[in-house]
Design an enzyme around this catalytic site. Sequence first.
Site, PDB file in Angstrom:
ATOM      1  N   GLY A 214      92.741 109.214  46.952  1.00  0.00           N
ATOM      2  CA  GLY A 214      93.285 108.514  48.117  1.00  0.00           C
ATOM      3  C   GLY A 214      93.769 109.456  49.217  1.00  0.00           C
ATOM      4  N   ASP A 234      99.706 115.200  40.105  1.00  0.00           N
ATOM      5  CA  ASP A 234      99.571 113.750  39.886  1.00  0.00           C
ATOM      6  C   ASP A 234      99.988 113.440  38.449  1.00  0.00           C
ATOM      7  OD1 ASP A 234      98.559 110.929  40.011  1.00  0.00           O
ATOM      8  OD2 ASP A 234      97.668 111.666  41.875  1.00  0.00           O
ATOM      9  N   ASP A 257     104.579 113.701  36.113  1.00  0.00           N
ATOM     10  CA  ASP A 257     105.134 112.495  36.731  1.00  0.00           C
ATOM     11  C   ASP A 257     106.311 112.939  37.603  1.00  0.00           C
ATOM     12  OD1 ASP A 257     106.593 110.181  37.321  1.00  0.00           O
ATOM     13  OD2 ASP A 257     105.814 109.164  35.531  1.00  0.00           O
ATOM     14  N   ASN A 281     103.635 112.631  48.843  1.00  0.00           N
ATOM     15  CA  ASN A 281     102.676 111.560  49.144  1.00  0.00           C
ATOM     16  C   ASN A 281     102.626 110.494  48.059  1.00  0.00           C
ATOM     17  OD1 ASN A 281      99.889 110.420  50.156  1.00  0.00           O
ATOM     18  ND2 ASN A 281      99.563 111.070  48.030  1.00  0.00           N
ATOM     19  N   ALA A 282     102.959 110.858  46.803  1.00  0.00           N
ATOM     20  CA  ALA A 282     102.833 109.895  45.695  1.00  0.00           C
ATOM     21  C   ALA A 282     103.590 108.618  46.033  1.00  0.00           C
ATOM     22  CB  ALA A 282     103.397 110.506  44.415  1.00  0.00           C
ATOM     23  N   LEU A 290     110.986  88.518  46.708  1.00  0.00           N
ATOM     24  CA  LEU A 290     112.245  88.885  46.047  1.00  0.00           C
ATOM     25  C   LEU A 290     112.630  87.888  44.952  1.00  0.00           C
ATOM     26  CD1 LEU A 290     114.627  90.886  45.992  1.00  0.00           C
ATOM     27  CD2 LEU A 290     115.809  89.382  47.585  1.00  0.00           C
ATOM     28  N   TYR A 346     109.109  97.926  48.323  1.00  0.00           N
ATOM     29  CA  TYR A 346     108.297  98.972  48.952  1.00  0.00           C
ATOM     30  C   TYR A 346     108.844  99.318  50.350  1.00  0.00           C
ATOM     31  CZ  TYR A 346     104.015 101.270  50.642  1.00  0.00           C
ATOM     32  OH  TYR A 346     103.102 102.168  51.152  1.00  0.00           O
ATOM     33  N   THR A 382      91.645 102.723  51.736  1.00  0.00           N
ATOM     34  CA  THR A 382      91.735 103.388  50.431  1.00  0.00           C
ATOM     35  C   THR A 382      91.529 102.338  49.347  1.00  0.00           C
ATOM     36  OG1 THR A 382      94.101 102.953  50.203  1.00  0.00           O
ATOM     37  CG2 THR A 382      93.512 105.043  51.207  1.00  0.00           C
TER      38      THR A 382
HETATM   39  N1  LIG Z   1      96.725 103.108  51.882  1.00  0.00           N
HETATM   40  C1  LIG Z   1      97.499 102.684  52.857  1.00  0.00           C
HETATM   41  O1  LIG Z   1      97.067 101.883  53.701  1.00  0.00           O
HETATM   42  C2  LIG Z   1      98.925 103.159  52.967  1.00  0.00           C
HETATM   43  C3  LIG Z   1      99.698 102.650  54.018  1.00  0.00           C
HETATM   44  C4  LIG Z   1     101.004 103.089  54.160  1.00  0.00           C
HETATM   45  C5  LIG Z   1     101.533 104.040  53.296  1.00  0.00           C
HETATM   46  N2  LIG Z   1     100.763 104.510  52.281  1.00  0.00           N
HETATM   47  C6  LIG Z   1     101.391 105.512  51.392  1.00  0.00           C
HETATM   48  O2  LIG Z   1     100.542 106.649  51.302  1.00  0.00           O
HETATM   49  C7  LIG Z   1     100.684 107.252  50.014  1.00  0.00           C
HETATM   50  C8  LIG Z   1      99.333 107.380  49.344  1.00  0.00           C
HETATM   51  O3  LIG Z   1      98.748 106.104  49.257  1.00  0.00           O
HETATM   52  P1  LIG Z   1      97.259 105.834  48.728  1.00  0.00           P
HETATM   53  O4  LIG Z   1      96.749 104.661  49.486  1.00  0.00           O
HETATM   54  O5  LIG Z   1      96.483 107.092  48.737  1.00  0.00           O
HETATM   55  O6  LIG Z   1      97.582 105.346  47.242  1.00  0.00           O
HETATM   56  P2  LIG Z   1      96.800 105.623  45.861  1.00  0.00           P
HETATM   57  O7  LIG Z   1      97.354 104.631  44.904  1.00  0.00           O
HETATM   58  O8  LIG Z   1      95.330 105.677  46.094  1.00  0.00           O
HETATM   59  O9  LIG Z   1      97.283 107.094  45.473  1.00  0.00           O
HETATM   60  C9  LIG Z   1      98.616 107.370  45.085  1.00  0.00           C
HETATM   61  C10 LIG Z   1      98.585 108.523  44.120  1.00  0.00           C
HETATM   62  O10 LIG Z   1      99.944 108.775  43.719  1.00  0.00           O
HETATM   63  C11 LIG Z   1      99.953 108.983  42.320  1.00  0.00           C
HETATM   64  N3  LIG Z   1     101.263 108.679  41.747  1.00  0.00           N
HETATM   65  C12 LIG Z   1     101.822 107.458  41.586  1.00  0.00           C
HETATM   66  N4  LIG Z   1     103.003 107.573  40.942  1.00  0.00           N
HETATM   67  C13 LIG Z   1     103.188 108.896  40.688  1.00  0.00           C
HETATM   68  C14 LIG Z   1     104.201 109.629  40.048  1.00  0.00           C
HETATM   69  N5  LIG Z   1     105.257 109.026  39.523  1.00  0.00           N
HETATM   70  N6  LIG Z   1     104.070 110.965  39.968  1.00  0.00           N
HETATM   71  C15 LIG Z   1     103.003 111.588  40.485  1.00  0.00           C
HETATM   72  N7  LIG Z   1     101.990 110.936  41.107  1.00  0.00           N
HETATM   73  C16 LIG Z   1     102.087 109.606  41.209  1.00  0.00           C
HETATM   74  C17 LIG Z   1      98.872 108.045  41.780  1.00  0.00           C
HETATM   75  O11 LIG Z   1      98.462 108.390  40.487  1.00  0.00           O
HETATM   76  C18 LIG Z   1      97.792 108.195  42.839  1.00  0.00           C
HETATM   77  O12 LIG Z   1      96.904 109.238  42.546  1.00  0.00           O
HETATM   78  C19 LIG Z   1     101.675 106.385  49.258  1.00  0.00           C
HETATM   79  O13 LIG Z   1     102.986 106.909  49.386  1.00  0.00           O
HETATM   80  C20 LIG Z   1     101.576 105.044  49.972  1.00  0.00           C
HETATM   81  O14 LIG Z   1     102.740 104.273  49.804  1.00  0.00           O
HETATM   82  C21 LIG Z   1      99.480 104.096  52.097  1.00  0.00           C
END
Ligand SMILES: NC(=O)c1ccc[n+]([C@@H]2O[C@H](COP(=O)([O-])OP(=O)(O)OC[C@H]3O[C@@H](n4cnc5c(N)ncnc54)[C@H](O)[C@@H]3O)[C@@H](O)[C@H]2O)c1
Length: 441
Positions: A214, A234, A257, A281-282, A290, A346, A382
């Site tokens: 992602g 990750d 983690d 980023n995770a 709610l 969130y 994504t």
């Molecule tokens: N995709 C979107 O449209 C969007 C929009 C706004 C914000 N975001 C934010 O961007 C970031 C990345 O999003 P994405 O779409 O790539 O999501 P994704 O789910 O594709 O990737 C997230 C990654 O974080 C890892 N992860 C989760 N929990 C973890 C932990 N406890 N320790 C280590 N790694 C962990 C997951 O295994 C995964 O590989 C996130 O913070 C998300 O909230 C995404």
Amino acid sequence: MADRYLHLTGTAPGRFLTRRLGLPQPAPLRRWSLETPTLDGPVLHLTAGEPAVPGEVGELLARLGLPVVEREQASRPAGIVVDATGIASATGLAALHAALHPVVRSLARGGRIVVLGTAPSPEDHHQAAAQQALEGFVRSLGKEIGRGATVQLVRIVPGAAASAESTLRFLLSPRSAYVSGQVVEVSGAAPDQVADWFAPLSGRTALVTGSARGIGEAVASVLARDGARLICLDVPQAEDELVRTADRLGATALALDITAPDAAERIAAAVPDGLDVLVHNAGITRDRRLANMAADRWASVIDVNLDSVLRTTDALLKGGTLNRGGRIVATASIAGIAGNNGQTNYAASKAGIIGLVRSLAPRAAAEHGVTVNAVAPGFIETKMTAAVPLFIREAGRRMNSLSQGGLPVDVAETTAWFAQPASTAVNGQVVRVCGQSLLGA
Ligand SMILES: NC(=O)c1ccc[n+]([C@@H]2O[C@H](COP(=O)([O-])OP(=O)(O)OC[C@H]3O[C@@H](n4cnc5c(N)ncnc54)[C@H](O)[C@@H]3O)[C@@H](O)[C@H]2O)c1
């Protein structure tokens, strides 16, 4: 899931049909590549009124290595920079209209407009009104300009325009394709010298959490492209994907983690020479309204998205793992600004990131020489957003000034701009990468 509508409007019959129906016409956006690293034409330099410091914006633009022209010569500029730093009254705003009105139509497709202003003054309410007016101006122009063009306001410190070089390089390039309607404050802090703008992170070590896939994977790729030594982190459950990503980038994989009690210690142990760039980023979603949300769904989202970021940031700063000149980039979301149905957990976690960044940034800079900024993505294509139900997904894609979703690389490019050694003066900023989403605009 590919954006089929964007593809449809790229064909002649599709364009004809969607125009007749009055549907959005997203313009294809050009991203950075080695073959096309710059905009497709000259930058037009305009002034609106008397600049705060005559000549300094011209000097700054000359450093960017882009062709810069004055009004008479530019028939189709790819960028327009308007120096509005000297506007200090409501009547003075007429100069902004006078500068841009005659040329705005001539901006090339996918062009950039950057208005330069200064901070609204707490002592002079006329200056404050005029400078704040620039914000409403750029946000409105961003909504109406169309054709894949973007509009931003950059507030600089008069006399220290050179501190904004990395910011203008970013905003006047294909790297900022999906960033529009943003206000960026650049302080007067002196930037580090950059030997090579194609490898600004060379010799630096960067760690990106959640980078198996992602957006995190794209961030790791772009930081590696910019010369950084990478550590991809990750969860152990994603180790296969993580190792594949790390191998592709010549990076080190750290299966961990981020919520583990010893996470910061294990990160510190993985970077014996310290860390220059830390990207939080995770992130996870556990959506429910709610009334239907069990405590564990609430707790896990707050823990991964916010509390672990606070804990690891504190420990790595306190333990001296973040080198001086270091950069912390956290990931917020427009949900943290606008709120979202079913996402109280969130949105709370992402708004918390914004609070963390704004509060910590000045202290981290003063005590550790480290900047702290956040990206706030909107709808990014994504796996996370491909799983969103069709109609909500379509709304997310179209309800922004560019009428399309962003790509992971758009978040990555914004992160890379924050991460640059030359971005010392960019601190405490939250920049949305959302095509100027109508939500939370
Ligand atoms: N995709 C979107 O449209 C969007 C929009 C706004 C914000 N975001 C934010 O961007 C970031 C990345 O999003 P994405 O779409 O790539 O999501 P994704 O789910 O594709 O990737 C997230 C990654 O974080 C890892 N992860 C989760 N929990 C973890 C932990 N406890 N320790 C280590 N790694 C962990 C997951 O295994 C995964 O590989 C996130 O913070 C998300 O909230 C995404």
